[in-house]
Scaffold this motif. Structure first.
Motif, PDB file in Angstrom:
ATOM      1  N   ARG A 114      -8.361   4.165  -3.418  1.00 52.40           N
ATOM      2  CA  ARG A 114      -9.741   4.540  -3.128  1.00 52.40           C
ATOM      3  C   ARG A 114      -9.816   6.059  -3.129  1.00 52.40           C
ATOM      4  N   GLU A 115     -10.673   6.604  -3.937  1.00 50.39           N
ATOM      5  CA  GLU A 115     -10.689   8.042  -4.185  1.00 50.39           C
ATOM      6  C   GLU A 115     -11.312   8.859  -3.062  1.00 50.39           C
ATOM      7  N   SER A 116     -11.801   8.182  -2.027  1.00 49.03           N
ATOM      8  CA  SER A 116     -12.287   8.865  -0.827  1.00 49.03           C
ATOM      9  C   SER A 116     -12.186   7.919   0.352  1.00 49.03           C
ATOM     10  N   PHE A 117     -11.878   8.473   1.520  1.00 49.38           N
ATOM     11  CA  PHE A 117     -11.942   7.668   2.744  1.00 49.38           C
ATOM     12  C   PHE A 117     -13.344   7.088   2.937  1.00 49.38           C
TER      13      PHE A 117
ATOM     14  N   ALA B  51       0.834  -1.204   0.000  1.00 46.86           N
ATOM     15  CA  ALA B  51       0.000   0.000   0.000  1.00 46.86           C
ATOM     16  C   ALA B  51       0.867   1.251   0.000  1.00 46.86           C
ATOM     17  N   ALA B  52       1.934   1.239   0.797  1.00 44.48           N
ATOM     18  CA  ALA B  52       2.845   2.376   0.838  1.00 44.48           C
ATOM     19  C   ALA B  52       3.536   2.569  -0.507  1.00 44.48           C
ATOM     20  N   GLU B  53       3.942   1.478  -1.127  1.00 37.03           N
ATOM     21  CA  GLU B  53       4.594   1.566  -2.440  1.00 37.03           C
ATOM     22  C   GLU B  53       3.634   2.110  -3.489  1.00 37.03           C
ATOM     23  N   ALA B  54       2.381   1.673  -3.444  1.00 40.39           N
ATOM     24  CA  ALA B  54       1.394   2.177  -4.392  1.00 40.39           C
ATOM     25  C   ALA B  54       1.141   3.665  -4.184  1.00 40.39           C
ATOM     26  N   SER B  55       1.201   4.111  -2.927  1.00 39.60           N
ATOM     27  CA  SER B  55       0.965   5.523  -2.610  1.00 39.60           C
ATOM     28  C   SER B  55       2.109   6.414  -3.060  1.00 39.60           C
ATOM     29  N   THR B  56       3.352   5.969  -2.827  1.00 37.81           N
ATOM     30  CA  THR B  56       4.511   6.843  -3.015  1.00 37.81           C
ATOM     31  C   THR B  56       5.433   6.453  -4.160  1.00 37.81           C
ATOM     32  N   GLY B  57       5.311   5.216  -4.635  1.00 31.75           N
ATOM     33  CA  GLY B  57       6.261   4.709  -5.613  1.00 31.75           C
ATOM     34  C   GLY B  57       7.504   4.124  -4.990  1.00 31.75           C
ATOM     35  N   ARG B  58       7.594   4.073  -3.660  1.00 30.04           N
ATOM     36  CA  ARG B  58       8.761   3.551  -2.962  1.00 30.04           C
ATOM     37  C   ARG B  58       8.308   2.496  -1.941  1.00 30.04           C
ATOM     38  N   MET B  59       9.017   1.385  -1.919  1.00 31.27           N
ATOM     39  CA  MET B  59       8.759   0.375  -0.893  1.00 31.27           C
ATOM     40  C   MET B  59       9.550   0.730   0.356  1.00 31.27           C
ATOM     41  N   PRO B  60       8.895   0.966   1.495  1.00 34.31           N
ATOM     42  CA  PRO B  60       9.639   1.280   2.724  1.00 34.31           C
ATOM     43  C   PRO B  60      10.561   0.129   3.111  1.00 34.31           C
ATOM     44  N   PRO B  61      11.754   0.428   3.603  1.00 35.65           N
ATOM     45  CA  PRO B  61      12.688  -0.633   3.997  1.00 35.65           C
ATOM     46  C   PRO B  61      12.066  -1.603   4.994  1.00 35.65           C
ATOM     47  N   GLY B  62      12.189  -2.878   4.681  1.00 32.48           N
ATOM     48  CA  GLY B  62      11.718  -3.912   5.594  1.00 32.48           C
ATOM     49  C   GLY B  62      10.257  -4.262   5.480  1.00 32.48           C
ATOM     50  N   LEU B  63       9.495  -3.599   4.612  1.00 36.05           N
ATOM     51  CA  LEU B  63       8.049  -3.844   4.537  1.00 36.05           C
ATOM     52  C   LEU B  63       7.618  -4.572   3.272  1.00 36.05           C
ATOM     53  N   ALA B  64       8.552  -5.082   2.497  1.00 36.73           N
ATOM     54  CA  ALA B  64       8.193  -5.893   1.332  1.00 36.73           C
ATOM     55  C   ALA B  64       7.714  -7.263   1.807  1.00 36.73           C
ATOM     56  N   PRO B  65       6.603  -7.775   1.284  1.00 37.85           N
ATOM     57  CA  PRO B  65       6.103  -9.091   1.720  1.00 37.85           C
ATOM     58  C   PRO B  65       7.136 -10.186   1.472  1.00 37.85           C
ATOM     59  N   GLN B  66       7.248 -11.082   2.427  1.00 43.88           N
ATOM     60  CA  GLN B  66       8.194 -12.192   2.319  1.00 43.88           C
ATOM     61  C   GLN B  66       7.503 -13.515   2.028  1.00 43.88           C
ATOM     62  N   GLY B  67       6.197 -13.489   1.887  1.00 41.52           N
ATOM     63  CA  GLY B  67       5.441 -14.702   1.628  1.00 41.52           C
ATOM     64  C   GLY B  67       4.055 -14.349   1.126  1.00 41.52           C
ATOM     65  N   PRO B  68       3.124 -15.305   1.153  1.00 43.83           N
ATOM     66  CA  PRO B  68       1.761 -15.044   0.679  1.00 43.83           C
ATOM     67  C   PRO B  68       1.077 -13.962   1.513  1.00 43.83           C
ATOM     68  N   LEU B  69       0.210 -13.188   0.861  1.00 46.66           N
ATOM     69  CA  LEU B  69      -0.550 -12.168   1.575  1.00 46.66           C
ATOM     70  C   LEU B  69      -1.673 -12.805   2.382  1.00 46.66           C
ATOM     71  N   ASN B  70      -2.011 -12.143   3.490  1.00 50.32           N
ATOM     72  CA  ASN B  70      -3.087 -12.635   4.355  1.00 50.32           C
ATOM     73  C   ASN B  70      -4.319 -11.738   4.318  1.00 50.32           C
ATOM     74  N   GLY B  71      -4.319 -10.725   3.456  1.00 50.92           N
ATOM     75  CA  GLY B  71      -5.453  -9.817   3.435  1.00 50.92           C
ATOM     76  C   GLY B  71      -5.548  -9.060   2.136  1.00 50.92           C
ATOM     77  N   ALA B  72      -6.421  -8.074   2.130  1.00 45.54           N
ATOM     78  CA  ALA B  72      -6.587  -7.170   0.998  1.00 45.54           C
ATOM     79  C   ALA B  72      -6.011  -5.821   1.380  1.00 45.54           C
ATOM     80  N   TRP B  73      -5.443  -5.111   0.413  1.00 38.88           N
ATOM     81  CA  TRP B  73      -4.741  -3.870   0.721  1.00 38.88           C
ATOM     82  C   TRP B  73      -4.997  -2.819  -0.347  1.00 38.88           C
ATOM     83  N   GLY B  74      -4.872  -1.578   0.085  1.00 40.35           N
ATOM     84  CA  GLY B  74      -4.989  -0.443  -0.822  1.00 40.35           C
ATOM     85  C   GLY B  74      -4.667   0.813  -0.044  1.00 40.35           C
ATOM     86  N   TYR B  75      -5.003   1.958  -0.619  1.00 43.14           N
ATOM     87  CA  TYR B  75      -4.800   3.205   0.115  1.00 43.14           C
ATOM     88  C   TYR B  75      -5.924   4.176  -0.190  1.00 43.14           C
ATOM     89  N   GLY B  76      -6.178   5.074   0.771  1.00 41.00           N
ATOM     90  CA  GLY B  76      -7.272   6.023   0.664  1.00 41.00           C
ATOM     91  C   GLY B  76      -6.778   7.434   0.453  1.00 41.00           C
TER      92      GLY B  76
END
Length: 406
Positions: free
Chosen positions: A380-383, A66-91
């Motif tokens: 998501r174009e609105s909270f 979600a952070a990468e989609a928002s900013t274009g940068r993956m924060p250090p240490g927050l790249a998934p290391q395995g299968p996802l357990n949920g749904a993600w996006g940003y508002g």
């Protein structure tokens, strides 16, 4: 019927919004900058929190994506290391302002389309008519402060004089707020609350969003410390939120933390207001234990903002995120089949940013539960999409704003 739990991580933004420059926040990134600081060795003075930011459960839910989609940068240490357990996006916030009511009201389906009132960065900052009325109606010998200030700094500056004179400390910030600090014992907690109710009435004509009681204890010799008895006196939302909609549908609602204050106690159901992130999260988890079918728990975890964001405490903020992350399995264990959990935020408060105020940012949207389709829910174009998705999940028609992703 399915149930829903919505947790607002107060101020946990994931990158400056498109209009951030208009707020002086172009480049702000709460989670990203914390992760970068931790990767560079950021730790606290006590040595209790060291090393890279470690958020395995939120990472598996898609926080880094979600952070990468928002900013274009993956924060250090927050790249998934395995299968996802949920749904993600940003508002993306459409409301005017970057404060607590704007964010929460929009999450609940009521974007703020009007301009909040703000007090100028002058000394004195408050209109003379407001100050005079507050002194007269509150039977006060006067006020102290009357300026923009940090809540902890101004107590240190005026605490001793306040105790000596009985004059409350009145101040503001760049947010739409009037804050009143007073000693719980020498001034009195209930007297402070009553003074804030008077202030709430007086601030209506200035379109001020909140009047906040800031009680503290201590002495000039030992120092002063704010207590957990803060209370917000907010103007009510201008139209029905999802809380009103659920109330009219006869659904059970539990609100935890300062949610009741933010919504002016309108349709906020059973209110629980413990002190601190851990206590609020424990209360929310416990509320899920006996929540009826079709019910809703709405929780705010304020410490990220009040204790670490405003104080520009990067190690403390990182530690608070890690503490919350460790408790996600407890949330999962409290769920029944069909339950939905959404984790989000209301604005940013980048602790690496100049000043002490909120930052205009996108917010993460992480959701999980037995019926959640894994993967991206996109931008998501609105909270308001968050509240609309809650209503869709519990089977109540949405008469307001927002497009559900479910």
């Amino acid at each position: 019927m399915p149930r829903a739990l919505l947790i607002v991580l107060d101020s946990v933004g994931i990158g400056g919004a498109e209009d951030a420059e208009a707020y002086g926040d172009a480049g702000a990134d709460t989670v990203g900058h914390i992760a970068e600081a931790c990767a560079e060795g950021c730790g606290d003075q006590a040595g209790l929190r060291q090393g890279p930011l470690h958020l395995p459960h939120m990472t598996a839910l898609g926080l880094g994506l979600a952070a990468e989609a928002s900013t274009g940068r993956m924060p250090p240490g927050l790249a998934p290391q395995g299968p996802l357990n949920g749904a993600w996006g940003y508002g993306v916030e459409t409301s005017k302002g970057k404060d607590t009511p704007s964010g929460h009201w929009e999450i609940a389906g009521v974007p703020v389309t009007f301009d909040w009132g703000y007090f100028p960065s002058t000394i004195p900052t408050f209109p003379e008519a407001l100050t005079t009325a507050l002194v007269e109606r509150g039977n006060l010998p006067g006020i102290l402060g009357d300026k923009h200030a940090s809540g902890t700094t101004i107590i240190d500056e005026f605490g001793a004089e306040h105790m000596r004179t009985g004059k409350p400390i009145v101040y503001t910030s760049v947010d739409s707020v009037l804050q009143i600090a007073a000693h719980e014992e020498s001034f009195g907690l209930e007297r402070l609350y009553e003074l804030c109710r008077i202030g709430r009435e007086l601030c209506d004509e200035y379109k001020i969003g909140r009047v906040i009681a800031r009680p503290f204890v201590g002495s000039p010799e030992a120092g002063f410390k704010r207590t957990g008895n803060r209370k917000d006196f907010a103007t009510p939302p201008p139209s029905d939120t999802i809380l009103d909609t659920l109330d009219k549908a006869g659904r059970s609602v539990v609100t935890v933390g300062k949610i009741g204050d933010i919504f002016a106690h309108r349709a906020t159901g059973r209110e629980i207001k413990p002190n601190g992130n851990d206590a609020c999260l424990s209360a929310a988890i416990a509320a899920m234990g006996d929540l009826p079918d079709g019910g809703f728990v709405f929780a705010n975890l304020v410490d990220f903002d009040s204790e670490f964001g405003h104080r520009r405490d990067i190690p403390g903020y990182a530690a608070a995120l890690e503490t919350f992350d460790r408790r996600i399995p407890e949330i999962e264990a409290a769920l029944q089949p069909g339950d939905l959990v959404i984790i989000t935020a209301d604005h940013g408060n980048d602790p690496s940013w100049p000043g002490t105020d909120h930052t205009r940012e996108h917010v993460p949207i992480l959701c999980f539960g037995s019926g959640v389709k894994l993967g991206t829910i996109g931008r998501r174009e609105s909270f308001a999409d968050i509240g609309a998705s809650v209503l869709a999940h519990v089977g109540v028609r949405n008469p307001g704003k927002g497009t559900p992703w479910l």
